[in-house]
Design a protein around this motif. Structure first.
Motif, PDB file in Angstrom:
ATOM      1  N   GLN A 125       0.838  -1.192   0.000  1.00 52.30           N
ATOM      2  CA  GLN A 125       0.000   0.000   0.000  1.00 52.30           C
ATOM      3  C   GLN A 125       0.874   1.244   0.000  1.00 52.30           C
ATOM      4  N   VAL A 126       0.398   2.276  -0.690  1.00 47.06           N
ATOM      5  CA  VAL A 126       1.138   3.528  -0.723  1.00 47.06           C
ATOM      6  C   VAL A 126       0.157   4.691  -0.605  1.00 47.06           C
ATOM      7  N   ARG A 127       0.517   5.641   0.242  1.00 44.66           N
ATOM      8  CA  ARG A 127      -0.278   6.855   0.397  1.00 44.66           C
ATOM      9  C   ARG A 127       0.496   8.019  -0.216  1.00 44.66           C
ATOM     10  N   PHE A 128      -0.131   8.682  -1.171  1.00 40.99           N
ATOM     11  CA  PHE A 128       0.477   9.855  -1.796  1.00 40.99           C
ATOM     12  C   PHE A 128      -0.123  11.106  -1.159  1.00 40.99           C
ATOM     13  N   GLU A 129       0.739  11.934  -0.590  1.00 38.17           N
ATOM     14  CA  GLU A 129       0.305  13.181   0.027  1.00 38.17           C
ATOM     15  C   GLU A 129       0.548  14.342  -0.930  1.00 38.17           C
ATOM     16  N   ARG A 130      -0.314  15.333  -0.853  1.00 39.56           N
ATOM     17  CA  ARG A 130      -0.181  16.500  -1.720  1.00 39.56           C
ATOM     18  C   ARG A 130       1.120  17.243  -1.387  1.00 39.56           C
ATOM     19  N   PRO A 131       1.896  17.654  -2.392  1.00 37.82           N
ATOM     20  CA  PRO A 131       3.128  18.405  -2.123  1.00 37.82           C
ATOM     21  C   PRO A 131       2.850  19.667  -1.308  1.00 37.82           C
ATOM     22  N   VAL A 132       3.860  20.069  -0.533  1.00 40.20           N
ATOM     23  CA  VAL A 132       3.707  21.210   0.363  1.00 40.20           C
ATOM     24  C   VAL A 132       4.281  22.461  -0.297  1.00 40.20           C
TER      25      VAL A 132
END
Length: 614
Positions: A125-132
């Motif tokens: 599983q992989v969670r992609f977070e929005r760039p900061v």
């Protein structure tokens, strides 16, 4: 289950942050490894060199990883959990690696996901977070990984059945243009990153025809639930890399069609051919693949002789699909064949390296070309495509069109659907012989294991095309196509030039070159050519011919003007030292193809993909 979290906190520094959580690490000491190459691009790329830092912990307790080699780490034994945080530098603008800035983020899994050895068959599983950063508030995320829990922009949780699947779905983030179409009931998307203004509907219509033709070629249903064309539009660059349900492409703005223009430019045709090529790989190499690639050994080279088949067959069909799908006519297609014939004939390396050796040595020769490569290697893409043409013609001729190369490809697909096994090194050859009911070992030994010229003239003639050779008439001349009985007065300008060139052959330098300060720089010197005989080498700066200054545009004129002299003096610099020599004015070799359509009915039978009626 293995869990990853991917975030970008400093896009301006081109950094990707990854957190890896392993709930049950190997009690003997968990080994972690980053791939050294990416499937489809056969070169050791050492992606681990882009890892800037690595930290590990068990809960809140820091632990030390032992580095075993350039891309492998091992945790201490006896851990009950393992978390690893690492940072990756991503500034490789290509389809093979990773590239991040404030405008977008693109990455392949082979560049960022450490493999948990021994647990690579577990779900990932992989969670992609929005760039900061501020611009990222408008970003969307595109990938063909299976979404589990994502927001409307695509950020959130994804899952793969195993590590091999995880790394075969590249990711693009940004404010890209998104186009949609269905092909045989399968949703397809095209995303384009980078400023571009073009005829969007034409691209949709043309790719729909390509995809539907290829799906029907192998047989419905398609082996994917959806498909994604990921296109990076740049000022300069070109290439593509296949994946199991997507492809990453890099093109220029000129490769896209202009609004209001109905003609198909050469650059747009290149784009369509690239899309056709990578889409065909969905079957041929992503599923049907060499047995030596099952499973992939991504820490070291995996040698196979079969790239002539997987890239050569795909290169044969990529343009053939365009004419069969009605996107180009017969003569436009044959011009593409002429280009390939000329390209191979102009390379002395075809007489030095076999196509199977080219495949086997791709890792350190084809993917690491230098100034001598034209003299030493042959392309398994281009020569493989010509072998495919010869094989198609041979099968058709000896079966009265009952068995064709299409038959072979579909049989291989049926075989994969039944077994999922990879192809042994001689399996395509054996199956072709089996389908025809004849021993084709003589043909395959000749085209695969010798440097003899291919029987392409005989093959083309059996398909209604006569092949002849002539000298080039300009630096951009790659061959021509005519119809039998056409008068010169009605022929194209290119055909007229070809006739003139056949009658009057001009001298040739025997080198590729480009403008340089004070003259021209030799890029490649061909074996047996005039430049080599005069003692010139790649890197030399030619500054004068027969006492006259020279630039790139002048070379051909100088050679033609002084052709009657037999030889002229030349001056050139090498390593800052001036040299002079005599250059023999030898005629250009007859290495430019001329194709003449002599049997239109036979040609149509081939290009339509038709078989003889029973």
């Amino acid at each position: 289950m293995i869990n990853y979290t991917v975030s970008i906190s400093n896009a301006a520094a081109h950094l990707i942050d990854v957190r890896l959580d392993v709930a049950q690490p190997d009690p003997e000491g968990q080994v972690l490894r980053l791939p050294n190459w990416i499937p489809g691009s056969y070169m050791i790329r050492d992606f681990s060199r882009n890892i800037v830092s690595v930290m590990a912990s068990q809960g809140v307790e820091p632990i030390t990883l032992t580095k075993l080699d350039k891309s492998t780490w091992q945790a201490p034994p006896g851990l009950t959990s393992l978390s690893v945080e690492y940072r990756i530098y991503a500034w490789d603008l290509s389809v093979r690696s990773a590239h991040v800035d404030n405008t977008h983020a693109f990455f392949n899994g082979t560049s960022i996901f450490l493999c948990v050895q021994g647990q690579d068959q577990e779900a990932q599983q992989v969670r992609f977070e929005r760039p900061v950063h501020e611009a990222a508030q408008l970003f969307q995320l595109a990938t063909t990984l299976k979404a589990i829990d994502t927001d409307t922009d695509g950020y959130g949780l994804y899952q793969a059945q195993n590590y091999d699947e995880l790394i075969d779905h590249p990711v693009e983030q940004g404010t890209f243009k998104r186009l949609h179409f269905d092909a045989c009931g399968i949703p397809h998307e095209i995303i384009l990153t980078g400023a571009c203004h073009f005829d969007e509907q034409r691209v949709i219509d043309d790719l729909t025809r390509i995809c539907e033709h290829e799906i029907r070629f192998f047989g419905e249903p398609a082996p994917v639930d959806r498909y994604l064309f990921m296109v990076m539009v740049v000022g300069e660059g070109y290439g593509g890399l296949e994946h199991r349900a997507s492809t990453a492409l890099m093109i220029t703005r000129e490769n896209l069609p202009v609004i209001g223009e109905s003609a198909t430019s050469d650059l747009y045709l290149n784009f369509l051919g690239l899309c056709s090529h990578e889409y065909f790989h969905t079957w041929n190499v992503k599923r049907i693949k060499p047995a030596r690639f099952v499973p992939f050994e991504l820490n070291q080279e995996s040698y196979t002789e079969l790239l002539w088949f997987f890239e050569g067959m795909t290169s044969y069909y990529d343009d053939l699909v365009l004419v069969r799908a009605g996107l180009i006519d017969e003569e436009r297609y044959l011009q593409l064949v002429a280009n390939t014939l000329t390209r191979i004939q102009r390379g002395p390396g075809r007489l030095t390296q076999t196509v199977t050796a080219s495949s086997f040595d791709a890792w350190h020769k084809f993917y690491k070309q230098d100034e001598n490569s034209p003299n030493a290697i042959v392309s398994y893409y281009a020569k493989g495509a010509l072998i495919a043409l010869c094989l198609d013609a041979l099968l058709r001729k000896h079966s009265q069109d009952e068995v064709t190369l299409d038959t072979l490809m579909r049989k291989l697909w049926d075989r994969w659907l039944e077994s999922g096994k990879g192809l042994e090194e001689d399996e395509p050859q054996k199956l072709a012989s089996q389908l025809l009911g004849q021993d084709l070992s003589g043909f395959f030994n000749r085209v695969l294991y010798t440097t003899d010229e291919l029987p392409v003239a005989e093959a083309l003639l059996s398909l209604g095309i006569k092949l002849d050779w002539r000298a080039r008439n300009s630096a951009t001349d790659t061959g021509n196509v005519t119809r039998s009985g056409a008068q010169n007065a009605d022929a194209s300008d290119q055909s007229k030039a070809a006739v003139d060139a056949k009658a009057t052959v001009q001298p040739w330098l025997g080198a590729n070159f480009d403008d340089a300060p004070g003259g021209v720089k030799l890029l490649q010197v061909f074996s047996g050519g005039s430049a080599e005989k005069a003692g010139m080498a790649a890197g030399d700066i030619l500054i004068a011919m027969n006492g006259l200054s020279v630039n790139k545009a002048d070379v051909a004129n100088h050679l033609a003007r002084h052709a009657n002299l037999g030889e002229i003096s030349i001056h050139f610099f090498r390593l800052g030292q001036l040299h002079n020599a005599q250059l023999a004015l030898e005629p250009a070799p007859e290495d430019t193809s001329m194709l003449e359509i002599v049997d239109s009915d036979r040609l149509k039978q081939w290009l339509s993909g038709g078989r003889k009626e029973a």
